[in-house]
Scaffold this motif. Sequence first.
Motif, PDB file in Angstrom:
ATOM      1  N   GLN A  63      31.461   5.851   7.015  1.00 39.81           N
ATOM      2  CA  GLN A  63      30.964   7.072   7.330  1.00 39.81           C
ATOM      3  C   GLN A  63      29.583   7.259   7.628  1.00 39.81           C
ATOM      4  OE1 GLN A  63      32.044   8.456   3.549  1.00 39.81           O
ATOM      5  NE2 GLN A  63      34.038   9.549   4.280  1.00 39.81           N
ATOM      6  N   LEU A  64      28.742   6.112   7.092  1.00 44.81           N
ATOM      7  CA  LEU A  64      27.364   6.128   7.360  1.00 44.81           C
ATOM      8  C   LEU A  64      26.991   5.638   8.872  1.00 44.81           C
ATOM      9  CD1 LEU A  64      26.287   5.079   3.983  1.00 44.81           C
ATOM     10  CD2 LEU A  64      25.624   7.248   4.936  1.00 44.81           C
ATOM     11  N   ALA A  65      28.124   5.147   9.398  1.00 42.55           N
ATOM     12  CA  ALA A  65      27.979   4.225  10.852  1.00 42.55           C
ATOM     13  C   ALA A  65      27.112   4.982  11.782  1.00 42.55           C
ATOM     14  CB  ALA A  65      29.388   4.093  11.483  1.00 42.55           C
ATOM     15  N   ASP A  66      27.078   6.243  12.040  1.00 39.45           N
ATOM     16  CA  ASP A  66      26.251   7.073  13.043  1.00 39.45           C
ATOM     17  C   ASP A  66      25.028   7.738  12.313  1.00 39.45           C
ATOM     18  OD1 ASP A  66      27.448   8.984  11.455  1.00 39.45           O
ATOM     19  OD2 ASP A  66      28.230  10.192  13.337  1.00 39.45           O
ATOM     20  N   VAL A  67      24.763   7.474  11.011  1.00 33.67           N
ATOM     21  CA  VAL A  67      23.553   7.941  10.383  1.00 33.67           C
ATOM     22  C   VAL A  67      22.278   6.875  10.621  1.00 33.67           C
ATOM     23  CG1 VAL A  67      22.370   8.477   8.012  1.00 33.67           C
ATOM     24  CG2 VAL A  67      24.998   8.868   8.600  1.00 33.67           C
ATOM     25  N   ALA A  68      21.503   7.461  11.129  1.00 36.41           N
ATOM     26  CA  ALA A  68      20.273   6.799  11.798  1.00 36.41           C
ATOM     27  C   ALA A  68      19.249   6.288  10.617  1.00 36.41           C
ATOM     28  CB  ALA A  68      19.450   7.600  12.603  1.00 36.41           C
ATOM     29  N   ARG A  69      19.193   7.181   9.705  1.00 37.07           N
ATOM     30  CA  ARG A  69      18.323   6.398   8.368  1.00 37.07           C
ATOM     31  C   ARG A  69      18.774   7.181   7.358  1.00 37.07           C
ATOM     32  NH1 ARG A  69      12.479   9.008   9.833  1.00 37.07           N
ATOM     33  NH2 ARG A  69      12.081   8.366   7.672  1.00 37.07           N
ATOM     34  N   VAL A  70      18.552   6.145   6.092  1.00 37.03           N
ATOM     35  CA  VAL A  70      18.719   6.649   4.923  1.00 37.03           C
ATOM     36  C   VAL A  70      17.319   6.209   4.132  1.00 37.03           C
ATOM     37  CG1 VAL A  70      19.910   6.562   2.435  1.00 37.03           C
ATOM     38  CG2 VAL A  70      21.180   7.000   4.520  1.00 37.03           C
ATOM     39  N   ASP A  71      16.698   7.387   3.752  1.00 37.43           N
ATOM     40  CA  ASP A  71      15.486   6.900   3.087  1.00 37.43           C
ATOM     41  C   ASP A  71      15.486   6.503   1.337  1.00 37.43           C
ATOM     42  OD1 ASP A  71      13.459   7.223   5.483  1.00 37.43           O
ATOM     43  OD2 ASP A  71      14.678   9.206   5.290  1.00 37.43           O
ATOM     44  N   TYR A  72      16.533   7.454   1.067  1.00 34.96           N
ATOM     45  CA  TYR A  72      16.488   7.511  -0.559  1.00 34.96           C
ATOM     46  C   TYR A  72      17.914   7.476  -0.879  1.00 34.96           C
ATOM     47  CZ  TYR A  72      11.777   9.234   0.003  1.00 34.96           C
ATOM     48  OH  TYR A  72      10.492   9.480   0.161  1.00 34.96           O
ATOM     49  N   SER A  85      28.355   1.109  -4.979  1.00 36.42           N
ATOM     50  CA  SER A  85      28.361   0.689  -3.522  1.00 36.42           C
ATOM     51  C   SER A  85      26.843   0.863  -3.218  1.00 36.42           C
ATOM     52  CB  SER A  85      29.048   1.677  -2.628  1.00 36.42           C
ATOM     53  OG  SER A  85      30.429   1.527  -2.900  1.00 36.42           O
ATOM     54  N   ILE A  86      25.949   0.920  -4.098  1.00 37.46           N
ATOM     55  CA  ILE A  86      24.457   1.075  -3.896  1.00 37.46           C
ATOM     56  C   ILE A  86      24.117  -0.186  -3.043  1.00 37.46           C
ATOM     57  CG2 ILE A  86      22.223   0.778  -4.598  1.00 37.46           C
ATOM     58  CD1 ILE A  86      22.916   2.805  -6.917  1.00 37.46           C
ATOM     59  N   ALA A  87      24.461  -1.346  -3.439  1.00 37.42           N
ATOM     60  CA  ALA A  87      24.039  -2.802  -3.088  1.00 37.42           C
ATOM     61  C   ALA A  87      24.491  -2.807  -1.483  1.00 37.42           C
ATOM     62  CB  ALA A  87      24.752  -3.835  -3.735  1.00 37.42           C
ATOM     63  N   MET A  88      25.710  -2.367  -1.105  1.00 40.92           N
ATOM     64  CA  MET A  88      26.154  -2.332   0.291  1.00 40.92           C
ATOM     65  C   MET A  88      25.381  -1.257   0.982  1.00 40.92           C
ATOM     66  SD  MET A  88      30.325  -3.031   0.278  1.00 40.92           S
ATOM     67  CE  MET A  88      30.262  -3.205   2.054  1.00 40.92           C
ATOM     68  N   VAL A  89      25.129  -0.219   0.802  1.00 40.92           N
ATOM     69  CA  VAL A  89      24.282   0.868   1.275  1.00 40.92           C
ATOM     70  C   VAL A  89      22.999   0.154   1.525  1.00 40.92           C
ATOM     71  CG1 VAL A  89      23.419   3.169   1.413  1.00 40.92           C
ATOM     72  CG2 VAL A  89      25.650   2.816   0.386  1.00 40.92           C
ATOM     73  N   LEU A  90      22.489  -0.531   0.598  1.00 40.91           N
ATOM     74  CA  LEU A  90      21.104  -1.071   0.734  1.00 40.91           C
ATOM     75  C   LEU A  90      21.122  -2.242   1.816  1.00 40.91           C
ATOM     76  CD1 LEU A  90      19.655  -1.680  -2.891  1.00 40.91           C
ATOM     77  CD2 LEU A  90      18.495  -0.032  -1.069  1.00 40.91           C
ATOM     78  N   LYS A  91      22.310  -3.007   1.780  1.00 40.84           N
ATOM     79  CA  LYS A  91      22.337  -3.888   3.034  1.00 40.84           C
ATOM     80  C   LYS A  91      22.375  -3.175   4.415  1.00 40.84           C
ATOM     81  CE  LYS A  91      24.956  -7.965   1.641  1.00 40.84           C
ATOM     82  NZ  LYS A  91      26.059  -8.022   0.943  1.00 40.84           N
ATOM     83  N   ARG A  92      22.969  -1.809   4.425  1.00 45.81           N
ATOM     84  CA  ARG A  92      22.823  -1.296   5.828  1.00 45.81           C
ATOM     85  C   ARG A  92      21.601  -0.668   6.062  1.00 45.81           C
ATOM     86  NH1 ARG A  92      22.573   1.740   9.491  1.00 45.81           N
ATOM     87  NH2 ARG A  92      23.975   3.258  10.203  1.00 45.81           N
TER      88      ARG A  92
END
Length: 392
Positions: A63-72, A85-92
């Motif tokens: 779902q985050l594939a087309d999200v350009a940025r996550v700052d927080y 899933s925080i660790a995986m989101v941090l990888k992305r």
Amino acid sequence: MQKRQIKKGIYWLGAIDWERRLFDSLIPLPDGTTYNAYLVEGSEKTALMDTADPPMSGVLIAQLADVARVDYIVSHHAEQDHSGSIAMVLKRFPDAKVVVTEKAKGMLMDLLKIPEEAIVTVEDGETLSLGDKTLQFVQTPWVHWPETMVTYLKEDKILFSCDFFGSHIATTDLFVTDQGRVYEAAKRYFAEIMMPFRSAIEKDLKKLEVYDIQMIAPSHGQIYDQPGWILEAYRGWVTGAPRNLVVIPYVSMHGSTREMVTHLAAVLIEKGVRVELFPLPVTDIGKLAMALVDAATIVVGTPTVLAGPHPLAAYATFLANALRPRVKLLSIIGSYGWGGKTVETLAGMIPNLKAEVLGPVLCKGIPSETDFEALDRLAGTIAEKHKGNNFK
Ligand SMILES: [Fe+2]
Ligand SMILES: [Fe+2]
């Protein structure tokens, strides 16, 4: 499933778990559940509120594939179904910062090995600007761990509440569509994991009173677009007196304990007391927990087996002690063959329950007239005390 817009710049993400039937290998989930995450896009920064249970990480990452940025990544609660899933989101998004309470920082480092340099802590009431959207963090300890917080999105008046107000329902409906169904699921959820922390939750609810909350977005179940009723329901569950209700979890081997239970229930009903029976071999313990939210009295019905209570009665008693319901009266009834320590064993299992213990009614084998009379007296005492305390 793609992310879904709730309001301009605010999206639901996460996974629907249609298959799960048990949480913590303990709590029944008859309707499955959801792990909700939310994306809040401000004019300058983007925040992800919570993540998903690890087996469903892939759904969130897609779902985050087309999200350009996550700052927080705001992590309201360190339990894995939201933080796993925080660790995986941090990888992305390697530059993203995980925003947590001081207590949650240690927990994320210890429990999930999140690196310290990825974490920033926030104080109670602190705000974080995303540009045209502002997040305010409110610490709400003990819903249902000590580190929990919620986030109020000021401009949109949305409360991201994580487990608080959650309900385990797998559904494709973003918003509450069937209030009765969600009330039941939310009450079950409260009963199973939050009831022991009732006094802390009462303070947390008070703290939220100053916020104009127009929507509650929990991390399980549907979003409340009319949150008044769920706030009111929570207030009822944590404050006030118990109800005029006797809950009887029971198990019977040869029918004698059942006969005692049904007799007691019939007399209580005649005396204007509500009764709920839970035959333990076939009881959904979530239903029993829900009844304990309201019960003024618990009467455990158990035969004596192997010189003690039936293991199912011991299990229900252990559970009731752990859930710390606001029950005021307790008793034990049941039949035995030759003896044992049923009452002593069960009485030793309820140190958390600050309730008056009424004399047990135990009978040898098939109940006699004298045993039924003892049950009549027990019912009379319970009814009188309920009336005297004005339990409704
Ligand atoms: Fe939790
Ligand atoms: Fe949860």
